[in-house]
Design an enzyme around this catalytic site. Structure first.
Site, mmCIF file in Angstrom:
data_model
loop_
_atom_site.group_PDB
_atom_site.id
_atom_site.type_symbol
_atom_site.label_atom_id
_atom_site.label_comp_id
_atom_site.label_asym_id
_atom_site.label_seq_id
_atom_site.Cartn_x
_atom_site.Cartn_y
_atom_site.Cartn_z
ATOM 1 N N ASN A 30 0.801 -1.235 0.000
ATOM 2 C CA ASN A 30 0.000 0.000 0.000
ATOM 3 C C ASN A 30 0.829 1.278 0.000
ATOM 4 O O ASN A 30 0.306 2.359 0.282
ATOM 5 C CB ASN A 30 -0.984 -0.006 1.188
ATOM 6 C CG ASN A 30 -0.238 -0.054 2.514
ATOM 7 O OD1 ASN A 30 0.996 -0.100 2.534
ATOM 8 N ND2 ASN A 30 -0.956 -0.040 3.621
ATOM 9 N N ASP A 85 3.116 2.480 1.979
ATOM 10 C CA ASP A 85 3.503 3.210 3.198
ATOM 11 C C ASP A 85 4.950 2.911 3.610
ATOM 12 O O ASP A 85 5.415 3.357 4.667
ATOM 13 C CB ASP A 85 2.527 2.917 4.356
ATOM 14 C CG ASP A 85 2.597 1.472 4.824
ATOM 15 O OD1 ASP A 85 3.351 0.667 4.207
ATOM 16 O OD2 ASP A 85 1.904 1.119 5.799
ATOM 17 N N ASP A 137 3.679 -5.787 4.306
ATOM 18 C CA ASP A 137 2.408 -6.115 4.950
ATOM 19 C C ASP A 137 1.878 -7.485 4.499
ATOM 20 O O ASP A 137 2.466 -8.140 3.631
ATOM 21 C CB ASP A 137 1.371 -5.003 4.695
ATOM 22 C CG ASP A 137 1.327 -4.601 3.229
ATOM 23 O OD1 ASP A 137 1.334 -5.505 2.382
ATOM 24 O OD2 ASP A 137 1.323 -3.381 2.932
ATOM 25 N N ASP A 141 5.082 -16.830 14.870
ATOM 26 C CA ASP A 141 6.080 -16.525 15.890
ATOM 27 C C ASP A 141 5.312 -16.221 17.174
ATOM 28 O O ASP A 141 4.414 -15.383 17.183
ATOM 29 C CB ASP A 141 6.870 -15.280 15.452
ATOM 30 C CG ASP A 141 8.303 -15.302 15.917
ATOM 31 O OD1 ASP A 141 8.521 -15.684 17.073
ATOM 32 O OD2 ASP A 141 9.192 -14.931 15.133
ATOM 33 N N ASP A 151 9.583 -17.677 20.672
ATOM 34 C CA ASP A 151 10.630 -16.703 20.964
ATOM 35 C C ASP A 151 11.217 -16.918 22.366
ATOM 36 O O ASP A 151 10.465 -17.060 23.337
ATOM 37 C CB ASP A 151 10.001 -15.305 20.877
ATOM 38 C CG ASP A 151 11.027 -14.202 20.877
ATOM 39 O OD1 ASP A 151 11.758 -14.100 19.883
ATOM 40 O OD2 ASP A 151 11.099 -13.448 21.862
ATOM 41 N N GLU A 201 13.018 -21.226 20.280
ATOM 42 C CA GLU A 201 14.268 -20.467 20.259
ATOM 43 C C GLU A 201 14.868 -20.625 21.647
ATOM 44 O O GLU A 201 14.415 -20.003 22.601
ATOM 45 C CB GLU A 201 14.012 -18.994 19.939
ATOM 46 C CG GLU A 201 15.307 -18.249 19.679
ATOM 47 C CD GLU A 201 15.201 -16.736 19.847
ATOM 48 O OE1 GLU A 201 16.049 -16.045 19.285
ATOM 49 O OE2 GLU A 201 14.295 -16.253 20.554
ATOM 50 N N HIS A 215 16.506 -13.117 11.235
ATOM 51 C CA HIS A 215 16.366 -11.664 11.363
ATOM 52 C C HIS A 215 17.266 -11.059 12.444
ATOM 53 O O HIS A 215 17.315 -9.837 12.585
ATOM 54 C CB HIS A 215 14.907 -11.327 11.658
ATOM 55 C CG HIS A 215 14.463 -11.887 12.976
ATOM 56 N ND1 HIS A 215 14.366 -13.245 13.217
ATOM 57 C CD2 HIS A 215 14.140 -11.281 14.136
ATOM 58 C CE1 HIS A 215 13.997 -13.426 14.465
ATOM 59 N NE2 HIS A 215 13.849 -12.263 15.048
ATOM 60 N N ASP A 216 17.930 -11.897 13.232
ATOM 61 C CA ASP A 216 18.834 -11.397 14.279
ATOM 62 C C ASP A 216 20.304 -11.546 13.895
ATOM 63 O O ASP A 216 21.189 -11.179 14.669
ATOM 64 C CB ASP A 216 18.631 -12.182 15.586
ATOM 65 C CG ASP A 216 17.265 -11.961 16.200
ATOM 66 O OD1 ASP A 216 16.709 -10.866 16.027
ATOM 67 O OD2 ASP A 216 16.751 -12.902 16.849
HETATM 68 C C1 NOJ Z 1 14.477 -13.112 19.933
HETATM 69 C C2 NOJ Z 1 14.024 -12.505 18.644
HETATM 70 O O1 NOJ Z 1 14.461 -13.302 17.584
HETATM 71 C C3 NOJ Z 1 14.570 -11.093 18.599
HETATM 72 O O2 NOJ Z 1 14.395 -10.480 17.345
HETATM 73 C C4 NOJ Z 1 13.930 -10.304 19.705
HETATM 74 O O3 NOJ Z 1 14.527 -9.034 19.768
HETATM 75 C C5 NOJ Z 1 14.078 -10.993 21.057
HETATM 76 N N1 NOJ Z 1 13.864 -12.401 21.007
HETATM 77 C C6 NOJ Z 1 13.113 -10.421 22.046
HETATM 78 O O4 NOJ Z 1 11.814 -10.840 21.750
#
Ligand code: NOJ
Length: 557
Positions: free
Chosen positions: A23, A25, A29, A98, A200, A256, A328-329
């Site tokens: 969209n 922004d 999404d 997640d 998580d 995780e 993503h981390d």
């Molecule tokens: C693990 C997640 O992968 C990370 O992106 C997040 O910042 C921390 N847990 C806290 O939720």
């Protein structure tokens, strides 16, 4: 071991804010994701792991949830979610959510209530403690995002615990009412028809209630891990979750589990434990930091081989591995373990894919990894959005511990925003991610590295991934064979054999930009073998003696 659909599957992780904006922004999404399902189908993946899409003030990009049963405004609506789920299912793609339940956002209604007064019914949903004499924090724990893990709340004159940002207060899992709320909410998602959960920091939900100081390992704060990771009731709570929710549906669950050992992983995910299906271990992407996680050095390949092999053999016959290079981390895999120079990017991205997808376990692809997307050339702090990097800069550069230049080198090597830059779809403005201004800049290399170019090129990283995924569907040995490391002491070649009955699969991967000698075990030397996949265009038997830079081959006997 039991056959399960998730053992045969390949998972693709989507970071919704960065996948596809529909969209204008500047924020990805749910409708954007829906519009790319055919791309994922073409790639051949079976499962999407959707990073959080719940309502959130976005202090930590959705990992701070203010309502578990609503969708974040920027991402769409529950209706959009339902459409995404049904259109994914129509294509045979499952969706794993997640689930962030170690903490909520401080804007969640439970916390808004909890902080109001000592006798509020939600008070005990979180972890509140008195300060020490003189008003200091209840103990010396540091938070994962710099600073202390406790925040003083003046309304009631007490501290609350937050192992992440101060906008992410930790839930009190020792309170049965909290567990019930969470299990009911998870059940609600299951009834919607989702296919599983990635949980998580689930290894951190149970804390030692006496909250002792942690060891100070050269830093400013104490380490909470001995008292808050795999804490006293962790397995009890997960068994309860399994019994009340998970076991009632056909799900895939992956925890995780920061700080997990092989022994501990067997408890979380052992076939007879009735907790989770598998866990993420992080040993291969951790360690070697000069200050906390920060380093600008390349990983040690021998160490990497030892860790991966320990997990392969350690879980054999009793639990299941999850296989990943990035998420993503983490920084981009090709920049970290391979070589993102124009000379070797393609070939090293393919080598890493071969090495991971031929191991035993469920492989995870992080969005853009299938294109060989790279780290971002960060220069200054205005380019960052990630709370971890922003806080670390303030703490380390702000206090004169590290220079600006050094910190930038650390960030270019390990910063989380490397993985979060928008997906590169084509060579139009912003890589086709958005028609607006992207919330985080697109990597300038999108002109060469993008999905449109790669889907059109049979020799691309994308098509190589497609082939790997397809092989998994046709060769049981890739799913079920036993793993055995060969050339153990070689610091450049990662080589292993998989065995299933009479069948054998040999995988050779050169992790260096130099040619590397190979010494195959006797049993394979005279054999012809059938080459399943190879990232160079030459007869595979030339690999029996020597591998070219970043060469990888998998051969079945
Ligand atoms: C693990 C997640 O992968 C990370 O992106 C997040 O910042 C921390 N847990 C806290 O939720």
């Amino acid at each position: 071991m039991e056959r399960k659909w998730w053992k045969e599957a390949v998972v693709y992780q989507i970071y919704p804010k960065s996948f596809q904006d529909s969209n204008g922004d500047g924020i990805g999404d749910l409708n954007g994701i829906r519009s790319r399902l055919d791309y994922l189908k073409q790639l051949g993946i079976d499962v999407i792991w959707l990073s959080p899409v719940y309502q959130s003030p976005n202090d930590d990009n959705g990992y701070d949830i203010s309502d578990y049963q609503e969708v974040m405004e920027e991402l769409g609506t529950i209706k959009d979610f339902d459409n995404l789920l049904s259109e994914a299912h129509e294509r045979g793609i499952k969706i794993v959510m997640d689930m962030v339940v170690n903490h909520t956002s401080d804007e969640h209604k439970w916390f808004v209530e909890s902080r109001k007064s000592l006798d509020n019914p939600y008070r005990d949903y979180y972890i509140w403690r008195e300060g020490k004499e003189g008003g200091a924090c209840p103990n010396n724990w540091g938070s994962c995002f710099s600073g202390p893990a406790w925040e003083y709340d003046k309304d009631t004159g007490m501290y609350y615990l937050h192992l992440f940002s101060k906008k992410q207060p930790d839930l009190n899992w020792d309170n049965a009412a909290v567990r019930k709320e969470i299990f009911d909410m998870m059940d609600w998602w299951c009834r919607k028809g989702i296919d599983g959960f990635r949980m998580d920091v689930i290894s951190m939900i149970s804390k030692d209630e006496s909250f002792p100081d942690g060891p100070v390992n050269g830093g400013l704060y104490g380490d909470y891990s001995p008292y808050a990771v795999h804490g006293p009731h962790i397995h009890e709570y997960l068994k309860e979750m399994n019994q009340k929710v998970l076991s009632r549906y056909d799900l895939m669950t992956v925890g995780e589990t920061v700080g997990v050992t092989v022994e501990e992983a067997r408890k979380y995910s052992g076939e007879n434990e009735r907790e989770l299906d598998m866990v993420f271990q992080f040993e291969h992407v951790e360690g070697g930091g000069e200050i906390g996680k920060w380093t600008d050095k390349k990983p040690d390949i021998l160490r990497l081989k030892r860790i991966m092999s320990k997990w392969q053999t350690g879980l054999e016959g009793c639990a299941w591995n999850s296989l990943f290079w990035d998420n993503h981390d983490q920084p981009r895999a090709v920049s970290r373990f391979g070589d993102d120079s124009s000379k070797y990017r393609k070939v090293s991205a393919k080598m890493l894919a071969t090495c991971l997808h031929m191991m035993k376990g469920t492989p995870y692809i992080y969005q853009g990894q299938e294109l060989g997307m790279t780290n971002f050339p960060f220069e200054d702090m205005s380019q960052f959005r990630d709370i971890e990097s922003l806080n670390a800069y303030e703490e380390l550069v702000g206090k004169g511990v590290v220079s600006h230049e050094k910190m930038m080198r650390y960030f270019r090597c390990k910063g989380r925003d490397n993985a979060r830059t928008p997906m590169q779809w084509d060579d139009s403005a912003n890589g086709g991610f958005t028609s607006g201004t992207p919330w985080l800049a697109v990597n300038p290399n999108y002109l060469e590295i993008n999905a449109k170019a790669e889907t059109a090129d049979e020799d691309s990283v994308f098509h190589y991934y497609r082939k790997l995924i397809n092989l998994r569907k046709h060769y049981d040995i890739i799913v079920s064979g036993r793993y055995e490391l060969i050339m153990e002491e070689d610091s450049r070649v990662f080589a292993y054999v998989r065995r299933l009955g009479e069948e054998k699969l040999v995988v050779l991967c050169n992790f260096s930009d130099q040619e590397a000698e190979v010494s195959l075990p006797e049993e394979f030397r005279g054999e012809k073998g059938e080459c399943l996949i190879h990232n160079y265009d030459r007869p595979w038997d030339q690999c029996k003696n020597k591998l070219l830079p970043y060469e990888a081959v998998a051969v079945i006997f």
